[in-house]
Design a protein around this motif. Sequence first.
Motif, PDB file in Angstrom:
ATOM      1  N   LEU A 175     -13.734  38.841  34.808  1.00  0.00           N
ATOM      2  CA  LEU A 175     -13.914  38.980  33.191  1.00  0.00           C
ATOM      3  C   LEU A 175     -12.912  37.531  33.750  1.00  0.00           C
ATOM      4  N   ALA A 176     -12.331  36.980  34.065  1.00  0.00           N
ATOM      5  CA  ALA A 176     -11.371  35.803  34.020  1.00  0.00           C
ATOM      6  C   ALA A 176     -12.248  35.277  33.024  1.00  0.00           C
ATOM      7  N   GLN A 177     -13.381  34.245  32.475  1.00  0.00           N
ATOM      8  CA  GLN A 177     -13.736  33.678  31.560  1.00  0.00           C
ATOM      9  C   GLN A 177     -14.752  34.952  30.819  1.00  0.00           C
ATOM     10  N   MET A 178     -14.402  34.730  29.598  1.00  0.00           N
ATOM     11  CA  MET A 178     -15.673  35.653  28.436  1.00  0.00           C
ATOM     12  C   MET A 178     -16.247  35.075  27.475  1.00  0.00           C
ATOM     13  N   THR A 188      -2.963  27.550  35.477  1.00  0.00           N
ATOM     14  CA  THR A 188      -3.699  28.171  34.531  1.00  0.00           C
ATOM     15  C   THR A 188      -2.242  28.826  33.668  1.00  0.00           C
ATOM     16  N   GLY A 189      -2.696  29.208  32.640  1.00  0.00           N
ATOM     17  CA  GLY A 189      -1.812  30.109  32.247  1.00  0.00           C
ATOM     18  C   GLY A 189      -1.582  31.374  32.478  1.00  0.00           C
ATOM     19  N   ILE A 190      -1.171  32.700  30.911  1.00  0.00           N
ATOM     20  CA  ILE A 190      -0.789  34.055  31.470  1.00  0.00           C
ATOM     21  C   ILE A 190      -2.016  34.188  31.729  1.00  0.00           C
ATOM     22  N   GLY A 191      -3.226  34.004  31.106  1.00  0.00           N
ATOM     23  CA  GLY A 191      -4.534  34.702  31.189  1.00  0.00           C
ATOM     24  C   GLY A 191      -5.356  34.878  32.459  1.00  0.00           C
ATOM     25  N   TYR A 192      -4.634  33.928  33.849  1.00  0.00           N
ATOM     26  CA  TYR A 192      -4.418  34.266  35.475  1.00  0.00           C
ATOM     27  C   TYR A 192      -4.225  35.748  35.145  1.00  0.00           C
ATOM     28  N   CYS A 228      -4.707  31.246  23.053  1.00  0.00           N
ATOM     29  CA  CYS A 228      -4.025  30.191  24.124  1.00  0.00           C
ATOM     30  C   CYS A 228      -2.903  30.151  25.030  1.00  0.00           C
ATOM     31  N   GLY A 229      -3.889  30.630  26.219  1.00  0.00           N
ATOM     32  CA  GLY A 229      -2.415  30.694  26.833  1.00  0.00           C
ATOM     33  C   GLY A 229      -1.988  29.655  27.748  1.00  0.00           C
ATOM     34  N   GLY A 230      -2.596  29.223  28.767  1.00  0.00           N
ATOM     35  CA  GLY A 230      -2.869  28.108  29.344  1.00  0.00           C
ATOM     36  C   GLY A 230      -3.787  27.255  28.630  1.00  0.00           C
ATOM     37  N   GLY A 231      -5.553  27.515  28.342  1.00  0.00           N
ATOM     38  CA  GLY A 231      -5.944  27.232  27.437  1.00  0.00           C
ATOM     39  C   GLY A 231      -7.706  26.361  28.545  1.00  0.00           C
ATOM     40  N   THR A 232      -7.668  27.107  29.626  1.00  0.00           N
ATOM     41  CA  THR A 232      -7.773  25.859  30.455  1.00  0.00           C
ATOM     42  C   THR A 232      -9.697  27.123  30.627  1.00  0.00           C
ATOM     43  N   SER A 233      -9.548  27.928  29.640  1.00  0.00           N
ATOM     44  CA  SER A 233     -10.844  28.427  29.645  1.00  0.00           C
ATOM     45  C   SER A 233     -11.542  27.675  28.411  1.00  0.00           C
ATOM     46  N   SER A 234     -12.597  28.415  28.186  1.00  0.00           N
ATOM     47  CA  SER A 234     -13.621  27.730  27.160  1.00  0.00           C
ATOM     48  C   SER A 234     -13.395  28.831  26.095  1.00  0.00           C
ATOM     49  N   ILE A 256      -0.392  32.704  42.875  1.00  0.00           N
ATOM     50  CA  ILE A 256      -1.089  32.124  41.924  1.00  0.00           C
ATOM     51  C   ILE A 256      -2.666  32.069  42.371  1.00  0.00           C
ATOM     52  N   GLY A 257      -3.304  30.637  41.801  1.00  0.00           N
ATOM     53  CA  GLY A 257      -4.540  31.071  42.235  1.00  0.00           C
ATOM     54  C   GLY A 257      -4.302  29.536  42.551  1.00  0.00           C
ATOM     55  N   ILE A 258      -5.833  29.301  42.753  1.00  0.00           N
ATOM     56  CA  ILE A 258      -5.572  28.206  43.651  1.00  0.00           C
ATOM     57  C   ILE A 258      -5.839  27.159  43.033  1.00  0.00           C
ATOM     58  N   SER A 259      -5.216  26.488  41.126  1.00  0.00           N
ATOM     59  CA  SER A 259      -4.420  26.129  40.470  1.00  0.00           C
ATOM     60  C   SER A 259      -3.440  26.523  39.925  1.00  0.00           C
ATOM     61  N   GLY A 307      -5.996  37.502  37.993  1.00  0.00           N
ATOM     62  CA  GLY A 307      -5.312  36.896  38.843  1.00  0.00           C
ATOM     63  C   GLY A 307      -5.687  37.223  40.984  1.00  0.00           C
ATOM     64  N   ILE A 308      -6.716  36.715  41.220  1.00  0.00           N
ATOM     65  CA  ILE A 308      -7.011  36.445  42.353  1.00  0.00           C
ATOM     66  C   ILE A 308      -6.293  35.234  42.945  1.00  0.00           C
ATOM     67  N   SER A 309      -5.315  35.582  43.923  1.00  0.00           N
ATOM     68  CA  SER A 309      -4.824  34.201  44.640  1.00  0.00           C
ATOM     69  C   SER A 309      -5.611  34.339  45.559  1.00  0.00           C
ATOM     70  N   LEU A 328      -7.540  43.867  23.458  1.00  0.00           N
ATOM     71  CA  LEU A 328      -6.222  44.664  22.432  1.00  0.00           C
ATOM     72  C   LEU A 328      -5.421  44.254  22.117  1.00  0.00           C
ATOM     73  N   ALA A 329      -4.964  42.777  22.885  1.00  0.00           N
ATOM     74  CA  ALA A 329      -3.484  42.547  22.669  1.00  0.00           C
ATOM     75  C   ALA A 329      -2.991  41.720  22.454  1.00  0.00           C
ATOM     76  N   ILE A 330      -1.752  41.014  21.867  1.00  0.00           N
ATOM     77  CA  ILE A 330      -1.546  39.425  22.259  1.00  0.00           C
ATOM     78  C   ILE A 330      -0.357  40.228  23.205  1.00  0.00           C
ATOM     79  N   ILE A 331      -0.308  39.133  23.895  1.00  0.00           N
ATOM     80  CA  ILE A 331       0.826  40.169  25.059  1.00  0.00           C
ATOM     81  C   ILE A 331       2.063  38.337  24.662  1.00  0.00           C
ATOM     82  N   THR A 332       3.124  38.529  24.038  1.00  0.00           N
ATOM     83  CA  THR A 332       3.823  38.033  24.292  1.00  0.00           C
ATOM     84  C   THR A 332       5.021  37.580  25.381  1.00  0.00           C
TER      85      THR A 332
END
Length: 426
Positions: free
Chosen positions: A385-388, A110-114, A46-52, A104-107, A119-121, A174-178
């Motif tokens: 794949l903004a949402q997987m 969103t967290g780092i997942g964007y 969970c980066g921003g927690g906005t996806s399912s 940044i995007g429309i909102s 990341g389409i702004s 592939l990775a957990i980005i910190t």
Amino acid sequence: MNEIKSIFPNSQANDQKIAGIYEDIDNYLVNLIKNDALSPKPLLICGGGTSSRCASKDHWTLDLRKNFQEIQFDKTKNEVLIEAGVNMHTLTKTISEFNRSFPIGISGFTGIGYILTGGISPLSRKYGLAIDHVEEISGFWGNGEKFTLHKPDSCSNKEDHLKWKALCGAAPFLAIITKIRLKTHKQNAIYAWETSISPMQLATTIEMAEEWPDSSSMYWFWGNKIKSYGLIELETKKDYDDFSYIIDKIPKSNDFCSYKISNINQLKEVTIPIKNNKLFKKQHSEVLGLLGPDMNANASKIIKEIEKLINNRPSENSYISAQQLGGETKNKDNDSSSFVHRDSSWKPWITGAWNEGDIKGREENLNWMRETWEELEDYFPGVHLAQMHPHLTWHKKEIKAAFKTWLPELKRLKSNYDPKGILPPL
Ligand SMILES: Cc1cc2nc3c(=O)[nH]c(=O)nc-3n(C[C@H](O)[C@H](O)[C@H](O)COP(=O)(O)OP(=O)(O)OC[C@H]3O[C@@H](n4cnc5c(N)ncnc54)[C@H](O)[C@@H]3O)c2cc1C
């Protein structure tokens, strides 16, 4: 490990009976990962927690929002280092103190997942995708090894180029980005506008937008009616002239309004024209993002097809929307990132929504999403794949459409860096 108390902004994620939450990547978690002792897999992030997919039934979530909040701005390089729990609003608010901005995007919710998913702004036509701004990435591979990678240059070896390309757009597999280091831009004022329009007016606006300068872009939402939005960044005298020209020409209705802001994070929250239009309301939903080229003279034909699909949607809270790319997003080659659809001009996305616990409604909406995808894929063959959706039947198809000929190499990298499948499957 903490008790389950965290609240995810995405209500579907929030309603899941999950195994539990980790809030740190300490030795305990790293050892579980290295010894393949996490059960069940994959670990969800969970980066921003906005996806399912930041939380799922019986799965563990690594929630970075509490303990990964650091932001450091480097005034000499105009770069910003953010930890992975920082959301896009906080990022842009912090750097605006230095008169800098980030696409940044429309909102800003969103967290780092964007960033990690491309990341389409609305400013991407001028500045490129969010992923094009990454200079350095740190984290843990799925095999538990810690890493820091810098943007490769001509001295970097082939494997470093490939790892970089993989992390820029396919990191969640592939990775957990910190943390990541990002380029920023000078902050400029923006004119934004919005109006309700008819389907034929939408087709006309799309054709016009495809001719607009790169400092401007449009996006639209179609549910019970169509709401169209646009903006232009004001850096030069020409931008002001372009703004007047665009506003003069675009179709509009009585509810048209325009306003000036000093930063993209001040964009008014979108009002999606659906029955229950509050962001993150108590509805469950899935979102599927497509990618395709200019519509040109096909715009009215495509809009007529979308109108039929909208009329057939099973729920009044489901909708179809799109945002515009092009300009600078097309100027990077396909080797620079895992966002391989660089020729795209539009990202239409399909949102299917249902009430919590409504199994039939869920089924009907997922079927509608699949059928809508089939109808539109000739025009929009790519997937963003903004949402997987590893939990849905179309996951293999979406992965293929997202990565195309890059997929085999990506799978090879996954077999090296996440061999036990700690992270979601490719
Ligand atoms: C209101 C709203 C507006 C949006 N507008 C846009 C837009 O304009 N342009 C656009 O491109 N997208 C947009 N999106 C889509 C959004 O950018 C993606 O869904 C993004 O993945 C959300 O990231 P998150 O961190 O908020 O969500 P999360 O649910 O926390 O994460 C999303 C995915 O990213 C992975 N992930 C998150 N953090 C990490 C990490 N640190 N390391 C590895 N993997 C990680 C997770 O595995 C998860 O699958 C929007 C979404 C919403 C809800």
